[in-house]
Scaffold this motif. Sequence first.
Motif, PDB file in Angstrom:
ATOM      1  N   HIS A 145      21.632  14.585  -5.679  1.00 28.45           N
ATOM      2  CA  HIS A 145      20.207  14.657  -5.274  1.00 28.45           C
ATOM      3  C   HIS A 145      19.807  14.029  -6.687  1.00 28.45           C
ATOM      4  CE1 HIS A 145      19.801  17.534  -1.684  1.00 28.45           C
ATOM      5  NE2 HIS A 145      21.060  17.940  -2.322  1.00 28.45           N
ATOM      6  N   LEU A 146      18.936  12.902  -6.367  1.00 29.48           N
ATOM      7  CA  LEU A 146      18.441  12.028  -7.520  1.00 29.48           C
ATOM      8  C   LEU A 146      16.999  11.871  -7.343  1.00 29.48           C
ATOM      9  CD1 LEU A 146      21.358   9.287  -7.635  1.00 29.48           C
ATOM     10  CD2 LEU A 146      21.105  11.048  -9.246  1.00 29.48           C
ATOM     11  N   GLU A 147      16.306  12.852  -6.620  1.00 29.82           N
ATOM     12  CA  GLU A 147      14.864  12.640  -6.310  1.00 29.82           C
ATOM     13  C   GLU A 147      13.958  13.007  -7.816  1.00 29.82           C
ATOM     14  OE1 GLU A 147      16.215  14.745  -2.418  1.00 29.82           O
ATOM     15  OE2 GLU A 147      16.754  14.721  -4.618  1.00 29.82           O
ATOM     16  N   GLN A 148      13.057  11.962  -8.009  1.00 32.88           N
ATOM     17  CA  GLN A 148      12.374  12.023  -9.081  1.00 32.88           C
ATOM     18  C   GLN A 148      13.235  11.997 -10.620  1.00 32.88           C
ATOM     19  OE1 GLN A 148       9.161  12.416  -8.752  1.00 32.88           O
ATOM     20  NE2 GLN A 148       9.347  12.702  -6.652  1.00 32.88           N
ATOM     21  N   THR A 149      14.401  11.610 -10.445  1.00 30.88           N
ATOM     22  CA  THR A 149      15.333  11.257 -11.674  1.00 30.88           C
ATOM     23  C   THR A 149      14.923  10.036 -12.406  1.00 30.88           C
ATOM     24  OG1 THR A 149      17.351  12.372 -10.381  1.00 30.88           O
ATOM     25  CG2 THR A 149      17.782  11.094 -12.367  1.00 30.88           C
ATOM     26  N   ASP A 150      14.866  10.385 -13.515  1.00 31.66           N
ATOM     27  CA  ASP A 150      14.361   8.982 -14.705  1.00 31.66           C
ATOM     28  C   ASP A 150      15.609   8.226 -15.051  1.00 31.66           C
ATOM     29  OD1 ASP A 150      13.133   7.442 -16.339  1.00 31.66           O
ATOM     30  OD2 ASP A 150      11.743   9.135 -17.143  1.00 31.66           O
ATOM     31  N   PHE A 151      15.729   7.096 -14.521  1.00 31.35           N
ATOM     32  CA  PHE A 151      16.714   6.348 -15.242  1.00 31.35           C
ATOM     33  C   PHE A 151      16.371   5.012 -15.957  1.00 31.35           C
ATOM     34  CE2 PHE A 151      18.856   8.015 -11.224  1.00 31.35           C
ATOM     35  CZ  PHE A 151      20.276   8.325 -11.822  1.00 31.35           C
ATOM     36  N   ARG A 152      14.872   5.075 -16.505  1.00 33.01           N
ATOM     37  CA  ARG A 152      14.314   3.915 -16.905  1.00 33.01           C
ATOM     38  C   ARG A 152      15.017   3.391 -18.243  1.00 33.01           C
ATOM     39  NH1 ARG A 152       8.046   6.240 -16.538  1.00 33.01           N
ATOM     40  NH2 ARG A 152       9.277   7.935 -17.648  1.00 33.01           N
ATOM     41  N   THR A 153      15.783   4.245 -19.280  1.00 32.76           N
ATOM     42  CA  THR A 153      16.285   4.051 -20.117  1.00 32.76           C
ATOM     43  C   THR A 153      17.694   3.849 -20.145  1.00 32.76           C
ATOM     44  OG1 THR A 153      15.830   5.826 -21.274  1.00 32.76           O
ATOM     45  CG2 THR A 153      14.029   4.303 -21.544  1.00 32.76           C
ATOM     46  N   ALA A 154      18.241   4.417 -18.926  1.00 35.72           N
ATOM     47  CA  ALA A 154      19.687   4.573 -18.876  1.00 35.72           C
ATOM     48  C   ALA A 154      20.258   3.036 -18.703  1.00 35.72           C
ATOM     49  CB  ALA A 154      19.888   5.326 -17.748  1.00 35.72           C
ATOM     50  N   PHE A 155      21.529   2.895 -18.775  1.00 37.58           N
ATOM     51  CA  PHE A 155      22.184   1.829 -18.435  1.00 37.58           C
ATOM     52  C   PHE A 155      23.574   1.824 -17.920  1.00 37.58           C
ATOM     53  CE2 PHE A 155      22.418   2.647 -22.814  1.00 37.58           C
ATOM     54  CZ  PHE A 155      23.530   2.480 -23.320  1.00 37.58           C
ATOM     55  N   GLY A 156      24.052   0.908 -17.206  1.00 34.86           N
ATOM     56  CA  GLY A 156      25.595   1.039 -16.711  1.00 34.86           C
ATOM     57  C   GLY A 156      25.748   1.847 -15.443  1.00 34.86           C
ATOM     58  N   PHE A 157      24.628   2.131 -14.859  1.00 36.14           N
ATOM     59  CA  PHE A 157      24.727   2.884 -13.747  1.00 36.14           C
ATOM     60  C   PHE A 157      24.761   2.056 -12.205  1.00 36.14           C
ATOM     61  CE2 PHE A 157      20.261   2.909 -14.685  1.00 36.14           C
ATOM     62  CZ  PHE A 157      19.531   2.660 -13.519  1.00 36.14           C
ATOM     63  N   ALA A 158      25.460   2.738 -11.349  1.00 38.25           N
ATOM     64  CA  ALA A 158      25.522   1.865 -10.217  1.00 38.25           C
ATOM     65  C   ALA A 158      25.854   3.044  -8.985  1.00 38.25           C
ATOM     66  CB  ALA A 158      26.648   1.008 -10.002  1.00 38.25           C
ATOM     67  N   PHE A 159      24.945   3.102  -7.767  1.00 38.31           N
ATOM     68  CA  PHE A 159      25.095   3.958  -6.874  1.00 38.31           C
ATOM     69  C   PHE A 159      24.838   3.458  -5.510  1.00 38.31           C
ATOM     70  CE2 PHE A 159      21.728   5.756  -9.268  1.00 38.31           C
ATOM     71  CZ  PHE A 159      20.591   5.672  -8.464  1.00 38.31           C
ATOM     72  N   ASN A 160      25.120   3.988  -4.660  1.00 38.57           N
ATOM     73  CA  ASN A 160      24.977   3.308  -3.181  1.00 38.57           C
ATOM     74  C   ASN A 160      23.539   4.310  -2.701  1.00 38.57           C
ATOM     75  OD1 ASN A 160      24.281   3.023  -0.405  1.00 38.57           O
ATOM     76  ND2 ASN A 160      26.692   2.954   0.250  1.00 38.57           N
ATOM     77  N   PRO A 161      22.423   3.488  -2.588  1.00 38.11           N
ATOM     78  CA  PRO A 161      21.233   4.298  -2.263  1.00 38.11           C
ATOM     79  C   PRO A 161      21.307   4.865  -0.963  1.00 38.11           C
ATOM     80  CG  PRO A 161      20.854   2.097  -2.306  1.00 38.11           C
ATOM     81  CD  PRO A 161      22.175   2.290  -2.705  1.00 38.11           C
ATOM     82  N   ASP A 162      22.101   4.605   0.029  1.00 34.73           N
ATOM     83  CA  ASP A 162      22.317   5.217   1.366  1.00 34.73           C
ATOM     84  C   ASP A 162      23.016   6.503   1.311  1.00 34.73           C
ATOM     85  OD1 ASP A 162      20.932   2.960   2.270  1.00 34.73           O
ATOM     86  OD2 ASP A 162      22.615   1.662   2.625  1.00 34.73           O
ATOM     87  N   ASN A 163      23.722   6.592   0.197  1.00 36.01           N
ATOM     88  CA  ASN A 163      24.807   7.798   0.061  1.00 36.01           C
ATOM     89  C   ASN A 163      24.400   8.952  -0.741  1.00 36.01           C
ATOM     90  OD1 ASN A 163      26.986   8.641   0.995  1.00 36.01           O
ATOM     91  ND2 ASN A 163      28.408   7.722  -0.809  1.00 36.01           N
ATOM     92  N   ASN A 164      22.950   8.609  -1.329  1.00 32.36           N
ATOM     93  CA  ASN A 164      22.268   9.496  -2.279  1.00 32.36           C
ATOM     94  C   ASN A 164      20.742   9.794  -2.251  1.00 32.36           C
ATOM     95  OD1 ASN A 164      24.535   9.974  -4.637  1.00 32.36           O
ATOM     96  ND2 ASN A 164      24.473   7.661  -4.182  1.00 32.36           N
ATOM     97  N   LYS A 165      20.412  10.789  -2.412  1.00 35.65           N
ATOM     98  CA  LYS A 165      18.694  10.833  -2.115  1.00 35.65           C
ATOM     99  C   LYS A 165      18.104  10.119  -3.382  1.00 35.65           C
ATOM    100  CE  LYS A 165      19.265  14.592   0.973  1.00 35.65           C
ATOM    101  NZ  LYS A 165      20.008  16.067   1.161  1.00 35.65           N
ATOM    102  N   ILE A 166      17.296   9.317  -3.568  1.00 34.16           N
ATOM    103  CA  ILE A 166      16.661   8.542  -4.390  1.00 34.16           C
ATOM    104  C   ILE A 166      15.264   8.673  -4.346  1.00 34.16           C
ATOM    105  CG2 ILE A 166      18.821   7.500  -5.011  1.00 34.16           C
ATOM    106  CD1 ILE A 166      17.377   5.006  -3.831  1.00 34.16           C
ATOM    107  N   LYS A 167      14.598   9.501  -3.471  1.00 32.89           N
ATOM    108  CA  LYS A 167      13.214   9.280  -3.372  1.00 32.89           C
ATOM    109  C   LYS A 167      12.520   9.680  -4.629  1.00 32.89           C
ATOM    110  CE  LYS A 167       9.389  11.034  -0.356  1.00 32.89           C
ATOM    111  NZ  LYS A 167       8.677  12.161  -0.172  1.00 32.89           N
ATOM    112  N   GLY A 168      11.570   8.747  -5.147  1.00 32.59           N
ATOM    113  CA  GLY A 168      10.876   9.337  -6.481  1.00 32.59           C
ATOM    114  C   GLY A 168      11.524   8.790  -7.685  1.00 32.59           C
TER     115      GLY A 168
END
Length: 171
Positions: A145-168
């Motif tokens: 569950h990654l809804e509303q999660t803030d990755f703006r200053t994070a780096f190196g991440f990668a994930f499949n948007p179809d396999n995770n909840k990323i709304k917002g």
Amino acid sequence: ANYISDQEYNHLNFAESFLNIGEYENCVFRSCNFEYADFSAFNFNDCEFIDCNLNMAKVMATAFREVFFKDSKILGVDFSSCNDFGFSVRFENCQLTNSVFYKSSLKKTVFKDCILRDVDFSEADLRSAVFSNSDLSGAFFDRTHLEQTDFRTAFGFAFNPDNNKIKGSKF
């Protein structure tokens, strides 16, 4: 069980002097070595771990409620085995490589200036969490569950948007 409150522990080496199992409230652990320590069934409420080594610590049924970890090494710790009732943690300038948060509730959790390489976040609840200036190289997100999660200053991440909840989520 023991109830200990408002204590400060400095330079404690768990290998030489162990902490009594019990409930620790409003305690500060500073420059302590808890590598391979067994904290199973301990309760930590409103505690701080500053400049500590918790590498490979066992946290089976451990309660972390409003616990702040700063400038600490927390490699290979399986937080998914913690007591999830009231589980609430914050991390600043910590190394959490190879730690596990499988199915952990991490809503609104802040990870600031952390190294989170190869951390397992699968099926975790990271809604409204903040990854501030943190390295997520190789971190594993699956049905997370990654809804509303803030990755703006994070780096190196990668994930499949179809396999995770990323709304917002913020990128």
